[in-house]
Design a protein around this motif. Structure first.
Motif, short mmCIF file in Angstrom:
data_model
loop_
_atom_site.label_atom_id
_atom_site.label_comp_id
_atom_site.label_asym_id
_atom_site.label_seq_id
_atom_site.Cartn_x
_atom_site.Cartn_y
_atom_site.Cartn_z
N THR A 207 -0.02 0.22 -2.17
CA THR A 207 0.10 -1.15 -1.88
C THR A 207 1.06 -2.11 -2.80
OG1 THR A 207 -2.30 -1.11 -1.01
CG2 THR A 207 -1.38 -3.53 -1.36
N PRO A 208 0.96 -2.05 -4.00
CA PRO A 208 1.87 -2.64 -4.64
C PRO A 208 3.38 -2.07 -4.74
CG PRO A 208 0.42 -1.66 -6.31
CD PRO A 208 0.02 -1.68 -4.88
N MET A 209 3.46 -0.83 -4.40
CA MET A 209 4.86 -0.26 -4.34
C MET A 209 5.65 -0.80 -3.10
SD MET A 209 4.04 3.69 -5.35
CE MET A 209 3.09 4.35 -6.76
N ARG A 210 4.49 -0.90 -1.83
CA ARG A 210 5.03 -1.25 -0.76
C ARG A 210 5.96 -2.45 -0.41
NH1 ARG A 210 6.56 -2.11 4.10
NH2 ARG A 210 5.75 -1.52 5.83
N GLU A 211 5.28 -3.33 -1.29
CA GLU A 211 5.97 -4.82 -1.46
C GLU A 211 7.57 -4.80 -2.03
OE1 GLU A 211 3.51 -7.11 -3.71
OE2 GLU A 211 1.83 -7.19 -2.16
N THR A 212 7.79 -3.68 -2.62
CA THR A 212 9.10 -3.39 -3.25
C THR A 212 10.02 -2.50 -2.44
OG1 THR A 212 8.61 -1.41 -4.77
CG2 THR A 212 8.07 -3.55 -5.58
N LEU A 213 9.48 -1.70 -1.23
CA LEU A 213 10.31 -0.89 -0.78
C LEU A 213 11.28 -1.68 0.34
CD1 LEU A 213 7.71 2.02 -0.20
CD2 LEU A 213 9.67 1.78 -1.96
N ILE A 214 12.23 -2.39 -0.10
CA ILE A 214 13.09 -3.07 0.80
C ILE A 214 14.54 -2.52 0.64
CG2 ILE A 214 14.04 -5.64 1.51
CD1 ILE A 214 11.54 -6.76 0.12
N GLY A 215 14.91 -1.80 1.86
CA GLY A 215 16.22 -1.19 1.79
C GLY A 215 16.28 0.40 0.82
N HIS A 216 15.12 0.54 0.69
CA HIS A 216 15.10 1.95 -0.05
C HIS A 216 13.68 2.68 0.09
CE1 HIS A 216 12.70 0.81 -3.56
NE2 HIS A 216 13.33 -0.43 -3.43
N GLY A 217 13.46 4.00 -0.20
CA GLY A 217 12.30 4.72 -0.01
C GLY A 217 11.59 4.93 -1.04
N LEU A 218 10.34 5.61 -1.17
CA LEU A 218 9.76 5.99 -2.48
C LEU A 218 10.49 6.83 -3.26
CD1 LEU A 218 6.27 6.67 -0.76
CD2 LEU A 218 6.79 4.86 -2.60
N SER A 219 10.71 6.63 -4.63
CA SER A 219 11.00 7.37 -5.52
C SER A 219 10.59 8.75 -5.95
CB SER A 219 11.43 6.58 -6.89
OG SER A 219 10.26 6.62 -7.58
N ALA A 220 10.96 9.41 -6.48
CA ALA A 220 10.33 10.76 -6.85
C ALA A 220 9.26 10.39 -7.86
CB ALA A 220 11.14 11.75 -7.66
N ARG A 221 9.22 9.49 -8.80
CA ARG A 221 8.26 9.27 -9.84
C ARG A 221 7.11 8.45 -9.15
NH1 ARG A 221 5.57 10.79 -13.15
NH2 ARG A 221 7.54 11.73 -14.04
N GLN A 222 7.39 7.65 -8.16
CA GLN A 222 6.33 7.21 -7.17
C GLN A 222 5.63 8.06 -6.56
OE1 GLN A 222 8.96 4.30 -5.19
NE2 GLN A 222 7.81 2.47 -6.45
N MET A 223 6.28 8.96 -5.94
CA MET A 223 5.57 10.02 -5.28
C MET A 223 4.64 10.89 -6.25
SD MET A 223 6.25 10.36 -1.83
CE MET A 223 6.36 12.21 -1.55
N VAL A 224 5.12 11.24 -7.35
CA VAL A 224 4.25 11.77 -8.27
C VAL A 224 2.83 11.06 -8.53
CG1 VAL A 224 3.94 12.56 -10.73
CG2 VAL A 224 6.16 13.12 -9.39
N GLU A 225 2.87 9.95 -8.76
CA GLU A 225 1.95 8.95 -9.06
C GLU A 225 0.98 8.85 -7.95
OE1 GLU A 225 3.33 5.11 -10.04
OE2 GLU A 225 4.63 5.48 -11.57
N LEU A 226 1.52 9.00 -6.68
CA LEU A 226 0.60 9.08 -5.49
C LEU A 226 -0.17 10.26 -5.27
CD1 LEU A 226 2.86 6.98 -2.77
CD2 LEU A 226 0.65 6.25 -3.92
N LEU A 227 0.59 11.36 -5.39
CA LEU A 227 0.19 12.68 -5.03
C LEU A 227 -0.95 13.34 -6.25
CD1 LEU A 227 3.14 14.26 -3.19
CD2 LEU A 227 0.95 13.63 -2.31
N LYS A 228 -0.78 12.65 -7.50
CA LYS A 228 -1.56 13.39 -8.65
C LYS A 228 -2.86 13.01 -8.30
CE LYS A 228 0.89 14.23 -12.68
NZ LYS A 228 1.23 13.72 -14.03
#
Length: 228
Positions: A207-228
């Motif tokens: 949810t807090p990541m979603r607010e920053t995703l303007i013009g770009h997607g999730l980073s590899a680091r963010q994906m790690v945080e979500l999937l761990k």
């Protein structure tokens, strides 16, 4: 034999009393207050019954008129059967539709909180799949190294058909019938294992990541945080 009657007293505020009087005045026989209250209680209990359906007088007329149209136009193989419903009305068999037309006359209503949860999950996985597709081979390899084998191919698993049937049904309706989240169209969406606890944790992080995703997607680091 007439049913045994018991005296019952109750206190009613002026506003409710005025509404009862107004309802009584709309009836053909203009019942006195006590009779009006008795009828309203009976109507309320009948409307809340899960064992039978109830049609208003207007709905009854529409059903009967629809039956006449079916006969006149000689329609067959329709999804509804006005003739059956006409017999229900004439005979007072209001229990029958819930037996014979369970797909229509049921008491299930989607929980709005569940709908919001499913929408949040679908939205999150849309971003996750799009991000994964854009990652380089090195990023994907790093993802597996930090998260584990299940990150080797990031794809929305769906919801558990055995334990999360409501969520699965909502997701399928959103995708297949409402045309939303078309990236998932045509998929089975049955994960065959419980997902709710994991998804709720992931959504809280996303949810807090979603607010920053303007013009770009999730980073590899963010994906790690979500999937761990």
């Amino acid at each position: 034999m007439a049913p045994k009657m018991e005296r019952f007293e109750m206190r009613i505020d002026e506003d409710l009393l005025a509404r009862i009087d107004a309802w009584s005045g709309e009836q053909d026989d203009r019942p006195v207050r006590a009779e009006a209250v008795r009828r309203l209680i009976d109507l309320g209990l009948s409307a809340g019954s899960q064992r039978a359906v109830r049609f208003s007088d207007g709905e009854k007329m529409l059903i009967l008129m629809m039956g006449d149209l079916y006969k006149h136009l000689k329609l067959k193989d329709g999804e509804s059967d006005p003739g059956f419903l006409a017999k229900v009305i004439y005979g007072g068999h209001y229990w029958a539709p819930k037996w014979d037309m369970q797909g229509v006359f049921h008491d299930h209503v989607d929980d709005p909180e569940e709908v919001r949860h499913v929408v949040d999950v679908l939205d999150m996985w849309m971003f996750m799949e799009e991000a994964y597709a854009s990652f380089s081979a090195a990023d994907k390899k790093k993802l597996v190294a930090e998260v584990g084998p299940w990150a080797d191919h990031v794809k929305f698993p769906g919801f558990d058909g055995n334990n999360e049937g409501d969520q699965l049904g909502i997701a399928r309706f959103l995708i297949e019938d409402m045309g939303r989240f078309q990236k998932f169209k045509g998929r089975d969406l049955n994960s065959h294992h419980p997902t709710e606890e994991r998804y709720r944790r992931m959504v809280r992080q996303f949810t807090p990541m979603r607010e920053t995703l303007i013009g770009h997607g999730l980073s590899a680091r963010q994906m790690v945080e979500l999937l761990k």
